[in-house]
Design a protein around this motif. Structure first.
Motif, short mmCIF file in Angstrom:
data_model
loop_
_atom_site.label_atom_id
_atom_site.label_comp_id
_atom_site.label_asym_id
_atom_site.label_seq_id
_atom_site.Cartn_x
_atom_site.Cartn_y
_atom_site.Cartn_z
N GLN A 1 -8.36 38.92 -16.40
CA GLN A 1 -9.33 39.88 -16.91
C GLN A 1 -10.25 39.24 -17.96
OE1 GLN A 1 -6.06 40.43 -16.69
NE2 GLN A 1 -5.98 41.99 -15.06
N ALA A 2 -9.69 38.34 -18.76
CA ALA A 2 -10.51 37.67 -19.77
C ALA A 2 -11.56 36.78 -19.13
CB ALA A 2 -9.62 36.84 -20.71
N LYS A 3 -11.19 36.09 -18.05
CA LYS A 3 -12.15 35.23 -17.35
C LYS A 3 -13.28 36.05 -16.75
CE LYS A 3 -11.44 31.51 -17.11
NZ LYS A 3 -11.81 30.40 -18.02
N GLN A 4 -12.94 37.17 -16.11
CA GLN A 4 -13.98 38.05 -15.56
C GLN A 4 -14.77 38.70 -16.69
OE1 GLN A 4 -14.86 38.53 -12.38
NE2 GLN A 4 -16.49 39.92 -13.04
N GLY A 5 -14.06 39.02 -17.79
CA GLY A 5 -14.74 39.65 -18.92
C GLY A 5 -15.78 38.76 -19.56
N GLN A 6 -15.60 37.43 -19.47
CA GLN A 6 -16.60 36.53 -20.02
C GLN A 6 -17.94 36.70 -19.30
OE1 GLN A 6 -14.96 32.61 -19.76
NE2 GLN A 6 -13.46 32.93 -21.39
N LEU A 7 -17.90 36.89 -17.99
CA LEU A 7 -19.13 37.14 -17.23
C LEU A 7 -19.71 38.50 -17.57
CD1 LEU A 7 -18.39 35.70 -13.68
CD2 LEU A 7 -20.22 35.01 -15.22
N ASP A 8 -18.84 39.52 -17.60
CA ASP A 8 -19.32 40.85 -17.90
C ASP A 8 -19.90 40.93 -19.31
OD1 ASP A 8 -18.41 41.47 -15.43
OD2 ASP A 8 -16.69 42.66 -16.07
N LEU A 9 -19.35 40.13 -20.22
CA LEU A 9 -19.85 40.13 -21.59
C LEU A 9 -21.29 39.63 -21.65
CD1 LEU A 9 -19.22 40.63 -24.55
CD2 LEU A 9 -18.27 38.33 -24.69
N ILE A 10 -21.64 38.69 -20.79
CA ILE A 10 -23.03 38.23 -20.73
C ILE A 10 -23.95 39.40 -20.42
CG2 ILE A 10 -24.65 36.70 -19.53
CD1 ILE A 10 -22.29 34.87 -18.90
N TYR A 11 -23.55 40.20 -19.42
CA TYR A 11 -24.36 41.34 -19.02
C TYR A 11 -24.42 42.39 -20.14
CZ TYR A 11 -25.82 45.54 -16.54
OH TYR A 11 -26.48 46.67 -16.17
N ALA A 12 -23.30 42.63 -20.82
CA ALA A 12 -23.27 43.62 -21.89
C ALA A 12 -24.20 43.21 -23.03
CB ALA A 12 -21.83 43.80 -22.40
N TYR A 13 -24.18 41.92 -23.39
CA TYR A 13 -25.11 41.43 -24.41
C TYR A 13 -26.56 41.62 -23.95
CZ TYR A 13 -21.48 39.07 -27.20
OH TYR A 13 -20.42 38.78 -28.00
N TYR A 14 -26.82 41.31 -22.72
CA TYR A 14 -28.17 41.42 -22.16
C TYR A 14 -28.67 42.87 -22.22
CZ TYR A 14 -31.39 42.17 -18.21
OH TYR A 14 -32.42 42.57 -17.41
#
Length: 489
Positions: A79-92
């Motif tokens: 989940q942390a690995k996938q969350g790193q990608l999702d975090l990019i989108y959340a920041y964006y």
């Protein structure tokens, strides 16, 4: 013996804490500093599920907090690995530009072979793509072609890596279209610089910039302008044969359709969505219009307009008061654009207003009422700064000058004078001096301007003016509305 027992007890306690930390993941609790006493708790699956829920409900700050906590507490989980990608989108989506770029760079650096690293390149390009204009410039479709395109270059580079290294990515098609748009943006900036060089007489510099557009941005609509500038530069340099050759090349390519992308297309297509690695959604960010903004720098302009003045009151030393009604007038002026955004000029204004006053007499408590009209004239020197370079732009203006007010109250007996007129013959007339006051005037204002073409514009403005009159107890002020027509040459 006691010391050994103590060591065994300490080891047992540490082991129990370690087991609690690893086996009791579902009961870990974390304090949310931004939300006071609220507690975030859960396993990696729960944190990730709640973060996705926040993304879907557009609660991006909450999603960012959960993704960051997920990465900090469970760094080796799926989940942390996938969350790193999702975090990019959340920041964006949260408009955290620097954080989105840093997170993208970190993911690319740490996971160069990840199957969804193309998504990190794509969002990185999107962030830079949307950094080229602020919301106000997008709202009014500002022409930003003359602004150095630092973000556009970085966005182009990110999309270029995506297209070259991951041609089968679901984001590649949209990235290609955005690259066309960005290429045109870069070419437009080079043309703006070339025009500036040409206008200032730097013909070699203008020719080099134009050749750079022709060689480096093949297919852009600006290539035609580049050929025109190159031919003009050659003529100014006295190289007529090269100028004729350039004209022939331009004529031979005049009917070829340029490879371009409309601003509407630039913000459509495949865009980032709530789950990293998915496509669709069409949320590529706001667009703006390039072109359509007439050149301003170096232009003179003449202005005429109507003025509507609001009512006001003035108190004078000695007890005299005056109430001035609203009125109408006109203005005329001229100005010069030093840059695309900065204009200096001067204006003459005239308006007529009725007034009523209570004039203090010579004896204490004595006063008498009068009514009449005021004629107000002023000469102002002002400077205006426009926020945008598109056809529709707000601006601020400030000025200083001198104002004269004729009260039309007689200050001397009537006089008679006669003179000879070559057409009407001997003429006699009478006149009477009236009370006038004058003083320093200064003003500030806000306005909105629309340039219909390179030679005609219109604007509306609200201005507040202060006049420093003798014997006034304060600084009288009036606010006005102006509607102006502008001719540029």
């Amino acid at each position: 013996m006691a010391a050994a027992f103590s060591r065994h007890l300490l080891a047992a306690a540490l082991l129990a804490l370690a087991l609690l930390g690893t086996g009791g993941c579902s009961s870990l609790k974390f304090w949310d500093k931004d939300k006071g006493d609220q507690v975030i708790e859960g396993s990696p699956e729960q944190l990730y599920r709640e973060a996705i829920r926040d993304i879907k409900s557009s609660n991006y700050p909450g999603a960012i907090q959960r993704y960051e906590m997920l990465e900090a507490r469970y760094p080796f989980s799926e989940q942390a690995k996938q969350g790193q990608l999702d975090l990019i989108y959340a920041y964006y989506k949260n408009r955290s530009t620097d954080a989105a770029i840093d997170q993208s760079d970190q993911f690319i650096r740490e996971n160069p072979t990840h199957p969804r690293v193309d998504y990190a390149y794509y969002v990185r390009g999107l962030v830079y793509f949307e950094s080229g204009a602020n919301w106000l410039e997008r709202k009014f479709k500002a022409d930003i072609a003359k602004r150095p395109p630092h973000e556009a270059r970085k966005s182009f580079q990110a999309f270029q890596v995506l297209v070259q290294q991951y041609p089968k990515s679901p984001y590649a098609a949209d990235a290609r279209q955005r690259m066309i748009f960005l290429r045109n943006r870069l070419a437009d900036y080079e043309i703006a610089v070339a025009r500036y060089y040409l206008k200032r007489g730097a013909y070699v510099g203008a020719a080099n910039r134009a050749k750079g557009v022709i060689e480096g941005y093949d297919g852009a609509p600006a290539v035609d302008d580049a050929l025109k500038i190159l031919a003009a530069s050659y003529r100014k340099l006295g190289v007529d044969d090269l100028a004729q050759t350039t004209q022939k090349v331009r004529a031979a390519n005049v009917y070829s359709a340029p490879d371009q992308m409309s601003p509407g297309d630039a913000v459509g297509g495949t865009a980032a969505t709530g789950a990293a690695g998915s496509s669709g959604g069409g949320d590529g960010g706001g667009g703006w219009q390039f072109g359509g903004a007439p050149q301003q720098a170096g232009q003179w302009e003449a202005t005429v307009g109507l003025i509507a003045s609001n009512s006001t009151g003035i108190d004078f030393e000695g007890g005299t008061t005056a109430d001035i009604d609203s009125g109408f007038g006109f203005m005329a002026g001229a100005g010069y654009h030093f840059t695309e955004r900065l204009r200096f000029g001067s204006t003459f204004t005239y308006d007529k207003k009725d007034y009523s006053a209570d004039v203090a007499g010579d004896s204490p408590g004595e006063s008498y009422a009068i009514e009449g009209s005021l004629d107000t004239m002023s000469v102002m020197f002002d400077a205006a700064y426009t926020f945008l370079t598109g056809p529709l732009t707000p601006y601020v203006v400030g000025g200083v000058g001198w104002a004269w007010v004729d009260t039309n109250i007689a200050s001397a007996p009537p006089e008679v004078g006669c003179w000879w007129h070559p057409w009407w013959g001997y003429i006699c007339t009478s006149w009477q001096d009236t009370r006038t006051v004058d003083g320093l005037a200064y003003e500030v204002g806000l306005g909105m301007r629309y340039d219909f073409s390179s030679s005609f514009a219109a604007d509306a403005a609200y201005r507040m003016r202060w006049m420093d009159f003798e014997n006034a107890t304060g600084t009288p002020s009036t606010d006005t509305l102006q509607l102006n027509l502008v001719w540029k040459f």
